[in-house]
Design a protein around this motif. Structure first.
Motif, PDB file in Angstrom:
ATOM      1  N   LEU A  58       0.822  -1.212   0.000  1.00 56.11           N
ATOM      2  CA  LEU A  58       0.000   0.000   0.000  1.00 56.11           C
ATOM      3  C   LEU A  58       0.857   1.263   0.000  1.00 56.11           C
ATOM      4  N   GLY A  59       2.057   1.167   0.541  1.00 53.78           N
ATOM      5  CA  GLY A  59       2.975   2.295   0.522  1.00 53.78           C
ATOM      6  C   GLY A  59       3.314   2.731  -0.888  1.00 53.78           C
ATOM      7  N   TRP A  60       3.320   1.791  -1.829  1.00 49.29           N
ATOM      8  CA  TRP A  60       3.584   2.150  -3.213  1.00 49.29           C
ATOM      9  C   TRP A  60       2.489   3.057  -3.753  1.00 49.29           C
ATOM     10  N   PHE A  61       1.236   2.746  -3.424  1.00 48.69           N
ATOM     11  CA  PHE A  61       0.133   3.573  -3.906  1.00 48.69           C
ATOM     12  C   PHE A  61       0.190   4.991  -3.332  1.00 48.69           C
ATOM     13  N   ALA A  62       0.699   5.119  -2.119  1.00 44.30           N
ATOM     14  CA  ALA A  62       0.765   6.434  -1.484  1.00 44.30           C
ATOM     15  C   ALA A  62       1.971   7.242  -1.952  1.00 44.30           C
ATOM     16  N   HIS A  63       3.102   6.580  -2.247  1.00 44.84           N
ATOM     17  CA  HIS A  63       4.342   7.307  -2.516  1.00 44.84           C
ATOM     18  C   HIS A  63       4.917   7.093  -3.908  1.00 44.84           C
ATOM     19  N   HIS A  64       4.477   6.084  -4.605  1.00 46.79           N
ATOM     20  CA  HIS A  64       4.920   5.787  -5.967  1.00 46.79           C
ATOM     21  C   HIS A  64       6.433   5.624  -6.082  1.00 46.79           C
ATOM     22  N   GLN A  65       7.029   4.973  -5.104  1.00 50.23           N
ATOM     23  CA  GLN A  65       8.448   4.637  -5.157  1.00 50.23           C
ATOM     24  C   GLN A  65       8.558   3.111  -5.168  1.00 50.23           C
ATOM     25  N   TRP A  66       8.547   2.532  -6.352  1.00 48.09           N
ATOM     26  CA  TRP A  66       8.472   1.085  -6.468  1.00 48.09           C
ATOM     27  C   TRP A  66       9.710   0.390  -5.897  1.00 48.09           C
ATOM     28  N   GLN A  67      10.889   1.028  -5.990  1.00 44.70           N
ATOM     29  CA  GLN A  67      12.096   0.389  -5.463  1.00 44.70           C
ATOM     30  C   GLN A  67      11.990   0.225  -3.955  1.00 44.70           C
ATOM     31  N   ARG A  68      11.540   1.255  -3.286  1.00 40.32           N
ATOM     32  CA  ARG A  68      11.407   1.209  -1.832  1.00 40.32           C
ATOM     33  C   ARG A  68      10.328   0.211  -1.410  1.00 40.32           C
ATOM     34  N   SER A  69       9.220   0.198  -2.119  1.00 37.63           N
ATOM     35  CA  SER A  69       8.144  -0.742  -1.804  1.00 37.63           C
ATOM     36  C   SER A  69       8.573  -2.181  -2.069  1.00 37.63           C
ATOM     37  N   ALA A  70       9.291  -2.388  -3.152  1.00 36.28           N
ATOM     38  CA  ALA A  70       9.762  -3.744  -3.464  1.00 36.28           C
ATOM     39  C   ALA A  70      10.741  -4.232  -2.398  1.00 36.28           C
ATOM     40  N   LEU A  71      11.650  -3.365  -1.975  1.00 31.25           N
ATOM     41  CA  LEU A  71      12.591  -3.737  -0.932  1.00 31.25           C
ATOM     42  C   LEU A  71      11.857  -4.028   0.377  1.00 31.25           C
ATOM     43  N   GLY A  72      10.827  -3.247   0.674  1.00 29.61           N
ATOM     44  CA  GLY A  72      10.036  -3.479   1.872  1.00 29.61           C
ATOM     45  C   GLY A  72       9.223  -4.758   1.817  1.00 29.61           C
ATOM     46  N   CYS A  73       8.891  -5.226   0.629  1.00 32.82           N
ATOM     47  CA  CYS A  73       8.108  -6.460   0.477  1.00 32.82           C
ATOM     48  C   CYS A  73       8.979  -7.713   0.496  1.00 32.82           C
ATOM     49  N   VAL A  74      10.258  -7.576   0.214  1.00 31.48           N
ATOM     50  CA  VAL A  74      11.156  -8.738   0.157  1.00 31.48           C
ATOM     51  C   VAL A  74      11.240  -9.438   1.517  1.00 31.48           C
TER      52      VAL A  74
END
Length: 140
Positions: free
Chosen positions: A64-80
């Protein structure tokens, strides 16, 4: 909201892992040292229910953080981290992985989650907003 849910997921997973002496002996020894040994009687509840629930919360929060901030690299790292830890937890409880490999995956996922959570506290995310097409022209 996603930051709060992410930290809840990380903290809940770590505390749940601290109470499971049979599955996660390295975490359980730390938990016993800080006085959480009394939680060992609910080890089954933690391993089968709470750890996966907190990992899913952390995973959803990062997604959901990706939808709020649109930083896919950060969201992907957070999902790993949650994905790796969930795979290790389920590999151990569902017995489709050797126990040692499942523990390594779980601990690796937890370390990644904690590192990303600490990084997020010191370097909070800022939303990347697209520039409207009319704003970048110079005024004459």
């Amino acid at each position: 909201m996603s930051r709060i849910l992410d930290k809840t997921g990380v903290l809940g997973t770590v505390v749940s892992g601290l109470s499971c002496a049979m599955c996660f002996p390295a975490l359980a020894s730390i938990g016993a040292a800080i006085g959480l040994g009394f939680l060992s009687r609910w080890e089954g509840l933690f391993v089968h229910t709470l750890i996966p629930a907190f990992l899913v919360i952390a995973l959803l929060a990062n997604g959901l953080g990706w939808f709020a901030h649109h930083q896919w690299q950060r969201s992907a790292l957070g999902c790993v981290g949650p994905v790796v830890a969930l795979f290790g937890d389920q590999g151990m409880t569902q017995h489709f992985l050797p126990v040692e490999m499942a523990r390594i995956l779980f601990y690796t996922g937890l370390v990644i989650m904690v590192i990303v959570a600490i990084w997020d506290m010191f370097r909070p995310v800022h939303k990347h907003c697209p520039v409207p097409s009319g704003d970048h022209q110079s005024h004459r």
